[in-house]
Design an enzyme around this catalytic site. Structure first.
Site: not given
Length: 476
Positions: A137, A212, A236
């Site tokens: 990420k 996310s 997330s």
């Protein structure tokens, strides 16, 4: 001729790439998405190898895709460069469709792989993850490399330090070959990003990825890499794992260092992996868990052997079946699947124990939102004053809410949190070993259904998506 490796789609006829060896020469054969077609003899060989591997996975409770890759590199059956090239080709072929990548430096990725192969050739001690390509990420800082955090505000940000989690993966020998897309500043559960673009679910590109850690879910599910780090403040990691068919681990708060990871809400933020299998997840957790002086909330509790218990008999394990809350509003098709999974535990000798859930759990979803918005607003206050127009509308709206939280209310919530954690753990985990719940109460929504920009009731919709995940963050 022997098959060194292959990457497939969702059916045995969808072989996208194979790495083969014939008469000592390594060749690559590409399927429908590539430049070269598989000849019929080669296609049959690859399909036979694919079917054999899938047969092993069906017969094994924990297929070790990541684990097998590391073992193959350590044994010299395949090189790190070959695996990395395969991942890079997969990224090049699929990213235009699924938009998982925030940044890719192919030359650097191959240099990492060559260094891993050179270390093995010299006989150096190898880590458990040696030479295996991962991607993460785009909120994990690596010194000198851009970390845009899914935003326009940080599109040129180059940190001066490297995240502890990345340092520990480096020490275990893993490669870090790409930056992965994410929701803007990790503030959203659907995966939408109005600033840098929205990743697409590889199983059905009309549906949301979850957020996310959207790019992490997409990259691992579409076989661009063997695993990825995400972050979890309200779901997330777990939501992209559920939407993309993966294993996602939200560790206990303080189990993994957040140093060098972009903060959202310091009271809730956790760091963890998304992988294809439980065993792979345990391998990454084994590498990244543990106390870190740079993150004062990390626990001093020794890190156990996360792999040791994976093959143990589960007979006698007490599996809690919630009598309220976690099944509220569950769609019939979701309930059917969750009940089928519960039957698997029962058939393996687990004891299914109905559990009364404390009434206070009903407020944890909203309280988690309050903490996230308030602490997030504190992190972003300067930019909200000077660069508000550079935020996407959803992120800006949610941060703005946090700017108006009274300090007295925020402090009361943190005090109440301690009481509710003690109450929940006493009433639930005093009676059972694990709690069995659906991750989402609804089927995976489409991108249109979950587009908050077109949904005036987005606050309630977000609460519904995170209904079963946010209590986990509130509880730690």
């Amino acid at each position: 001729m022997r098959v060194l490796g292959f990457m497939t789609g969702t059916s045995l006829d969808a072989v996208d790439m194979a790495v083969l060896e014939t008469d000592g020469e390594t060749i690559e054969a590409f399927g429908p998405a590539g430049e070269r077609k598989l000849s019929e003899p080669v296609r049959k060989l690859v399909l036979a190898a694919t079917e054999a591997a899938r047969g092993w996975e069906r017969n094994s409770p924990e297929p070790g895709v990541f684990a097998e890759a590391a073992a193959a590199i350590a044994a010299g059956d395949v090189s790190s460069r070959e695996m990395t090239e395969a991942c890079l080709k997969r990224m090049t072929a699929l990213n235009p469709k699924v938009k998982a990548l925030a940044g890719l430096d192919e030359a650097d990725a191959l240099a990492q792989a060559d260094a891993a192969d050179a270390a093995r050739a010299k006989g150096d001690a190898l880590g458990a993850l040696h030479g295996v390509p991962l991607a993460h990420k785009d909120m994990y800082y690596r010194r000198g490399r851009v970390s845009a955090c899914g935003s326009a505000i940080r599109k040129d940000f180059r940190p001066d330090h490297t995240a502890t989690a990345l340092q520990r993966l480096d020490a275990a020998g893993a490669l870090d070959i790409a930056r992965l897309n994410m929701v803007e500043f990790a503030f959203g559960v659907t995966g939408h990003n109005d600033v840098v673009g929205t990743p697409r679910n590889p199983w059905n590109t009309d549906h949301m990825t979850g957020g996310s850690s959207s790019g992490s879910g997409v990259a691992v599910a579409s076989r661009m890499c063997f695993g990825a780090l995400g972050s979890d403040t309200g779901g997330s990691i777990r939501l992209p794992a559920a939407c993309c068919g993966l294993v996602g681990m939200k560790p206990t708060y303080g189990r993994v260092s957040r140093h060098g990871a972009m903060p959202l809400a310091h009271s809730l933020d956790t760091v963890g992996p998304l992988t294809r299998t439980v065993r792979d997840n345990a391998l990454i957790m084994q590498a990244i868990a543990g106390q870190d002086a740079n993150d004062p909330v990390t626990a001093g509790t020794p890190v156990g052997d996360y792999l040791a218990g994976l093959d143990k008999d589960v007979r006698g394990l007490r599996v809690g079946l919630p009598e309220s809350f976690f099944y509220d509003g569950v769609a019939p098709e979701v309930r059917t699947l969750v009940e089928a999974s519960l039957k698997v535990f029962e058939d393996r000798g687990c004891e299914i124990v109905p559990v009364k859930i404390p009434d206070a759990v009903a407020v944890m979803n909203r309280l988690t939102n309050l903490i996230t918005a308030t602490e997030g607003a504190a992190v972003h206050s300067r930019w909200m004053e000077t660069r508000a127009a550079d935020y996407g509308p959803q992120t800006r709206a949610r941060l703005a809410i946090g700017l108006f939280t009274p300090a007295s209310l925020y402090l009361r919530v943190l005090t109440l949190r301690k009481q509710l954690v003690r109450e929940f753990c006493g009433q639930v985990f005093g009676k059972v070993d694990v709690l069995h719940t659906p991750l989402m109460v609804m089927p995976v929504p489409t991108l249109a259904e979950s587009n908050m920009s077109a949904n005036p009731g987005f606050a309630d919709y977000l609460l519904k998506i995170g209904h079963n995940t946010r209590p986990g963050n509130f509880l730690g």
